[in-house]
Design a protein around this motif. Structure first.
Motif, mmCIF file in Angstrom:
data_model
loop_
_atom_site.group_PDB
_atom_site.id
_atom_site.type_symbol
_atom_site.label_atom_id
_atom_site.label_comp_id
_atom_site.label_asym_id
_atom_site.label_seq_id
_atom_site.Cartn_x
_atom_site.Cartn_y
_atom_site.Cartn_z
ATOM 1 N N LEU A 85 46.125 38.149 46.198
ATOM 2 C CA LEU A 85 45.519 38.994 45.179
ATOM 3 C C LEU A 85 44.262 38.333 44.636
ATOM 4 O O LEU A 85 44.300 37.649 43.616
ATOM 5 C CB LEU A 85 46.517 39.252 44.030
ATOM 6 C CG LEU A 85 46.064 40.242 42.954
ATOM 7 C CD1 LEU A 85 45.868 41.632 43.543
ATOM 8 C CD2 LEU A 85 47.079 40.295 41.814
ATOM 9 N N PRO A 86 43.119 38.473 45.314
ATOM 10 C CA PRO A 86 41.866 37.933 44.767
ATOM 11 C C PRO A 86 41.545 38.608 43.439
ATOM 12 O O PRO A 86 41.819 39.787 43.236
ATOM 13 C CB PRO A 86 40.837 38.273 45.841
ATOM 14 C CG PRO A 86 41.645 38.531 47.078
ATOM 15 C CD PRO A 86 42.948 39.106 46.613
ATOM 16 N N SER A 87 40.959 37.865 42.504
ATOM 17 C CA SER A 87 40.645 38.418 41.192
ATOM 18 C C SER A 87 39.371 37.784 40.656
ATOM 19 O O SER A 87 39.266 36.558 40.620
ATOM 20 C CB SER A 87 41.786 38.174 40.208
ATOM 21 O OG SER A 87 41.433 38.614 38.906
ATOM 22 N N PRO A 88 38.403 38.598 40.212
ATOM 23 C CA PRO A 88 37.187 38.035 39.625
ATOM 24 C C PRO A 88 37.402 37.539 38.202
ATOM 25 O O PRO A 88 36.588 36.793 37.672
ATOM 26 C CB PRO A 88 36.210 39.216 39.650
ATOM 27 C CG PRO A 88 37.099 40.423 39.563
ATOM 28 C CD PRO A 88 38.351 40.063 40.306
ATOM 29 N N ALA A 89 38.499 37.952 37.533
ATOM 30 C CA ALA A 89 38.775 37.567 36.154
ATOM 31 C C ALA A 89 39.697 36.354 36.116
ATOM 32 O O ALA A 89 40.424 36.069 37.065
ATOM 33 C CB ALA A 89 39.404 38.736 35.404
ATOM 34 N N GLU A 90 39.654 35.638 35.009
ATOM 35 C CA GLU A 90 40.528 34.479 34.820
ATOM 36 C C GLU A 90 41.982 34.928 34.747
ATOM 37 O O GLU A 90 42.347 35.816 33.975
ATOM 38 C CB GLU A 90 40.151 33.758 33.534
ATOM 39 C CG GLU A 90 41.065 32.586 33.204
ATOM 40 C CD GLU A 90 40.856 32.047 31.808
ATOM 41 O OE1 GLU A 90 41.382 30.968 31.507
ATOM 42 O OE2 GLU A 90 40.174 32.734 31.007
ATOM 43 N N ILE A 91 42.836 34.317 35.575
ATOM 44 C CA ILE A 91 44.269 34.554 35.532
ATOM 45 C C ILE A 91 44.933 33.266 35.071
ATOM 46 O O ILE A 91 44.716 32.203 35.636
ATOM 47 C CB ILE A 91 44.820 34.976 36.905
ATOM 48 C CG1 ILE A 91 44.255 36.352 37.305
ATOM 49 C CG2 ILE A 91 46.341 35.026 36.893
ATOM 50 C CD1 ILE A 91 44.697 36.797 38.674
ATOM 51 N N CYS A 92 45.740 33.362 34.019
ATOM 52 C CA CYS A 92 46.324 32.145 33.455
ATOM 53 C C CYS A 92 47.777 32.389 33.069
ATOM 54 O O CYS A 92 48.170 32.245 31.938
ATOM 55 C CB CYS A 92 45.525 31.672 32.256
ATOM 56 S SG CYS A 92 45.962 30.023 31.698
ATOM 57 N N GLY A 93 48.589 32.785 34.025
ATOM 58 C CA GLY A 93 50.002 33.009 33.785
ATOM 59 C C GLY A 93 50.578 33.813 34.923
ATOM 60 O O GLY A 93 49.919 34.703 35.462
#
Length: 338
Positions: free
Chosen positions: A29-37
């Motif tokens: 799951l690529p994501s341009p936004a910060e993922i923190c959890g």
């Protein structure tokens, strides 16, 4: 048989690896936004976006993303899930909601701000913290009683996200100056804690989760790349010294040809620019076909070339081999200065 996956989130999105093999990490799951959890159950993978103050979810393979399962949170940075609730840690403390996001309870267990890890099992909820400037993990019962902010303490790195299964607590840990993070593990009673069960290739791990089924230890991954730097020569002895930068502690050796060699690591070895700087000393050796040829060339020509095969075995990982063509130099007697 359904594979048992270990999931993680980082700066490039969500990845996973099959713990039962092959041990090949893959992005799902690529994501341009910060993922923190991150949290996982049989139906979904849940992940938090701190900047948006929300929790999203997707299918285990990364499809079917829903971005607004829970909203209005204060920078959530860790998630956990059980059969009835979704849990998170934000600046208010530990919160929870139903799996579909309804009935959110903010500040369900108030904690000091700054932690970034939460996990839950059938009896306890766990969270990451700092005690006496060292990494720590707290624990409380699911009704909020018996709170212990130093259930596991004295960890040298910064504890990030947490996960728990039937036998262990897992956590991400990063250290000042390192270019990658580690995954640690301890028994459910807090014993047997180690911060380096797995060394990853990610700079800043944001989350970790593990399937609840009992599973063997993760298969080892290939050791990370090493850098071969400057080559120095002792013209009097014919010894060559090669600078080698390695990403973590481990074993370095010359596997071929059969030569004399020694690794100088220092005490303690310096850790600079994201790597340990070691020195590999090589000389012709005492016996053998290759050693005899090199000594003859050094004696007659003052120079001898050889291809080294160097093995690096990062702790808990598979060995990596690299080859380098090097020259040994020795000043001929008639060229030496008086």
């Amino acid at each position: 048989m359904t594979p048992t996956y270990l999931y993680w989130s980082g700066s490039l999105g969500v990845g996973r690896v099959n713990l039962e093999g092959p041990a090949a990490p893959a992005a799902i799951l690529p994501s341009p936004a910060e993922i923190c959890g991150l949290a996982v159950d049989p139906a979904h993978v849940y992940f938090a976006t701190p900047a948006a103050g929300s929790i999203a979810r997707a299918n285990p393979d990364g499809s079917g993303v829903t971005t607004d399962v829970v909203t209005g949170l204060d920078r959530p940075c860790s998630l956990a899930v059980d059969g009835g609730h979704l849990y998170w840690l934000d600046w208010r403390g530990v919160g929870r909601a139903n799996l579909d996001g309804t009935n959110p309870e903010r500040s369900w267990i108030a904690t000091a701000p700054g932690g970034c890890g939460v996990a839950v099992d059938s009896t306890y909820v766990y969270w990451s913290s700092t005690v006496a400037n060292l990494g720590a993990i707290g624990r409380a019962r699911l009704d909020g009683s018996e709170r212990n902010p130093a259930f596991i303490s004295g960890l040298p790195g910064h504890v990030g996200s947490l996960a728990v299964d039937a036998g262990h607590v897992y956590w991400t840990e990063w250290h000042e100056g390192m270019v990658s993070s580690t995954i640690g593990r301890a028994n459910l009673d807090g014993s047997g804690a180690t911060g380096s069960l797995i060394t990853t290739n990610s700079f800043n791990l944001g989350g970790i989760a593990v399937d609840a089924r009992p599973t063997p230890l993760p298969l080892p991954l290939p050791s990370r790349a090493i850098h071969l730097g400057q080559l120095r020569h002792n013209l009097h002895t014919g010894v060559a010294t090669l600078d080698v930068s390695v990403p973590a502690r481990g074993d370095l050796s010359v596997v071929s040809p059969r030569l004399g060699w020694k690794v100088l690591k220092g005490n303690p070895p310096p850790y600079l620019a994201g790597s340990f700087r070691w020195r590999l000393k090589v000389w012709p050796g005492k016996s053998g076909k290759v050693a005899n040829r090199l000594r003859t060339q050094l004696r007659n020509k003052g120079r001898a070339a050889v291809t080294l095969t160097i093995s690096y075995n990062e702790e808990h990982q598979l060995p990596l081999t690299v080859s380098k063509r090097v020259s040994l130099w020795k000043t001929l007697p008639h060229t030496r200065h008086p």
